[in-house]
Design an enzyme around this catalytic site. Structure first.
Site, PDB file in Angstrom:
ATOM      1  N   HIS A 176     -20.622  10.622   1.541  1.00 18.80           N
ATOM      2  CA  HIS A 176     -21.136   9.310   1.920  1.00 18.80           C
ATOM      3  C   HIS A 176     -22.673   9.348   1.905  1.00 18.80           C
ATOM      4  O   HIS A 176     -23.267  10.285   2.432  1.00 18.80           O
ATOM      5  CB  HIS A 176     -20.613   8.926   3.313  1.00 18.80           C
ATOM      6  CG  HIS A 176     -21.023   7.545   3.687  1.00 18.80           C
ATOM      7  ND1 HIS A 176     -20.437   6.415   3.135  1.00 18.80           N
ATOM      8  CD2 HIS A 176     -21.997   7.098   4.520  1.00 18.80           C
ATOM      9  CE1 HIS A 176     -21.021   5.345   3.629  1.00 18.80           C
ATOM     10  NE2 HIS A 176     -21.967   5.730   4.464  1.00 18.80           N
ATOM     11  N   LYS A 234       0.826  -1.208   0.000  1.00 14.05           N
ATOM     12  CA  LYS A 234       0.000   0.000   0.000  1.00 14.05           C
ATOM     13  C   LYS A 234       0.863   1.262   0.000  1.00 14.05           C
ATOM     14  O   LYS A 234       0.511   2.291  -0.567  1.00 14.05           O
ATOM     15  CB  LYS A 234      -0.887  -0.040   1.248  1.00 14.05           C
ATOM     16  CG  LYS A 234      -1.922   1.042   1.295  1.00 14.05           C
ATOM     17  CD  LYS A 234      -3.000   0.726   2.306  1.00 14.05           C
ATOM     18  CE  LYS A 234      -4.068   1.795   2.247  1.00 14.05           C
ATOM     19  NZ  LYS A 234      -5.376   1.330   2.631  1.00 14.05           N
TER      20      LYS A 234
HETATM   21  C1  GAR Z   1     -21.618   7.676  -4.104  1.00 16.12           C
HETATM   22  O1  GAR Z   1     -22.961   7.382  -3.760  1.00 16.12           O
HETATM   23  C2  GAR Z   1     -20.798   7.944  -2.863  1.00 16.12           C
HETATM   24  O2  GAR Z   1     -21.511   8.586  -1.862  1.00 16.12           O
HETATM   25  C3  GAR Z   1     -20.415   6.554  -2.448  1.00 16.12           C
HETATM   26  O3  GAR Z   1     -20.060   5.951  -3.668  1.00 16.12           O
HETATM   27  C4  GAR Z   1     -20.934   6.432  -4.684  1.00 16.12           C
HETATM   28  C5  GAR Z   1     -20.124   6.742  -5.918  1.00 16.12           C
HETATM   29  O4  GAR Z   1     -20.970   6.987  -7.008  1.00 16.12           O
HETATM   30  N1  GAR Z   1     -19.338   6.566  -1.490  1.00 16.12           N
HETATM   31  C6  GAR Z   1     -19.299   5.767  -0.425  1.00 16.12           C
HETATM   32  O5  GAR Z   1     -20.124   4.910  -0.195  1.00 16.12           O
HETATM   33  C7  GAR Z   1     -18.116   6.019   0.515  1.00 16.12           C
HETATM   34  N2  GAR Z   1     -18.193   5.185   1.639  1.00 16.12           N
HETATM   35  P1  GAR Z   1     -20.455   7.719  -8.305  1.00 16.12           P
HETATM   36  O6  GAR Z   1     -19.250   6.924  -8.816  1.00 16.12           O
HETATM   37  O7  GAR Z   1     -21.602   7.657  -9.265  1.00 16.12           O
HETATM   38  O8  GAR Z   1     -20.083   9.129  -7.926  1.00 16.12           O
END
Ligand code: GAR
Length: 199
Positions: A108, A64
């Site tokens: 989130h 990482k």
């Molecule tokens: C979004 O809904 C974001 O809030 C979530 O991933 C999705 C990405 O969608 N993030 C998490 O869950 C972080 N823990 P996108 O690629 O269409 O923007």
């Protein structure tokens, strides 16, 4: 101010950020997309928008530390001031978080601290909550945990399905994130411990 977006997926938040910048909602350069998934839809979206893309695959590095060192190299080269995590489905190491403390934000799809993780909307819907929402927060060493910048509530109605709730939450994400970026770019966020105040 120069922004890097980190994303792993479809990139609907990325696209909304591109549009918001074009509309002048915040004034900063969208300088870089860091993506860890070669097949992610966000890559084509960034190319269409003329945003530089770097693909950094975890599998190409033995640890990482080396993986993040490569990302840091790009951040330094492009003189990035703000990192915007938009569906980057990887935890940053404590060393990375310390280096960029209060310069990394995340979105989130729940009202944190409820329903952390990669399936927040499904988990909240399955739990039977009557309200859920969206959170924009600074990133710290723990997953979906750092100081909260903005939250917006979304009610769950009797007629909602997971699909209809997801659609409503994503629509709110797309507005709320640009507002969070605007507040950061304009220097309006003051952090004291866990508390963020908007000046
Ligand atoms: C979004 O809904 C974001 O809030 C979530 O991933 C999705 C990405 O969608 N993030 C998490 O869950 C972080 N823990 P996108 O690629 O269409 O923007």
């Amino acid at each position: 101010m120069r922004i890097a977006v980190f994303a792993s997926g479809r990139g609907t938040n990325f696209e909304a950020i591109v549009k918001a910048r074009k509309k002048g909602i915040f004034k900063a350069s969208l300088s870089l997309l860091v993506c860890d998934q070669p097949k992610a839809g966000v890559i084509a979206k960034a190319r269409r928008a003329g945003v530089k893309v770097v693909l950094v695959r975890r599998e190409d590095f033995s640890g990482k530390k080396d993986f993040e060192a490569q990302i840091i190299k790009h951040i330094q080269e492009d003189k990035i001031n703000l990192i915007v995590m938009a569906g980057f489905m990887r935890m940053l190491s404590p060393e990375f978080v310390r280096r960029y403390r209060n310069r990394v934000i995340n979105i989130h799809p729940s009202l944190l601290p409820s329903f952390k993780g990669a399936h927040a909307i499904k988990d909240a819907f399955g739990y039977g909550v009557k309200v859920t929402g969206v959170t924009v927060h600074f990133v710290d060493e723990k997953m979906d945990h750092g100081p909260i910048i903005l939250q917006q509530v979304v009610s769950v109605s009797k007629s909602d399905t997971l699909v209809s709730l997801e659609a409503r939450i994503h629509k709110i994400e797309h507005k709320l994130y640009s507002l969070g970026i605007k507040l950061f770019v304009e220097g309006k966020l003051k952090i004291k411990g866990r508390k963020v105040s908007i000046q």
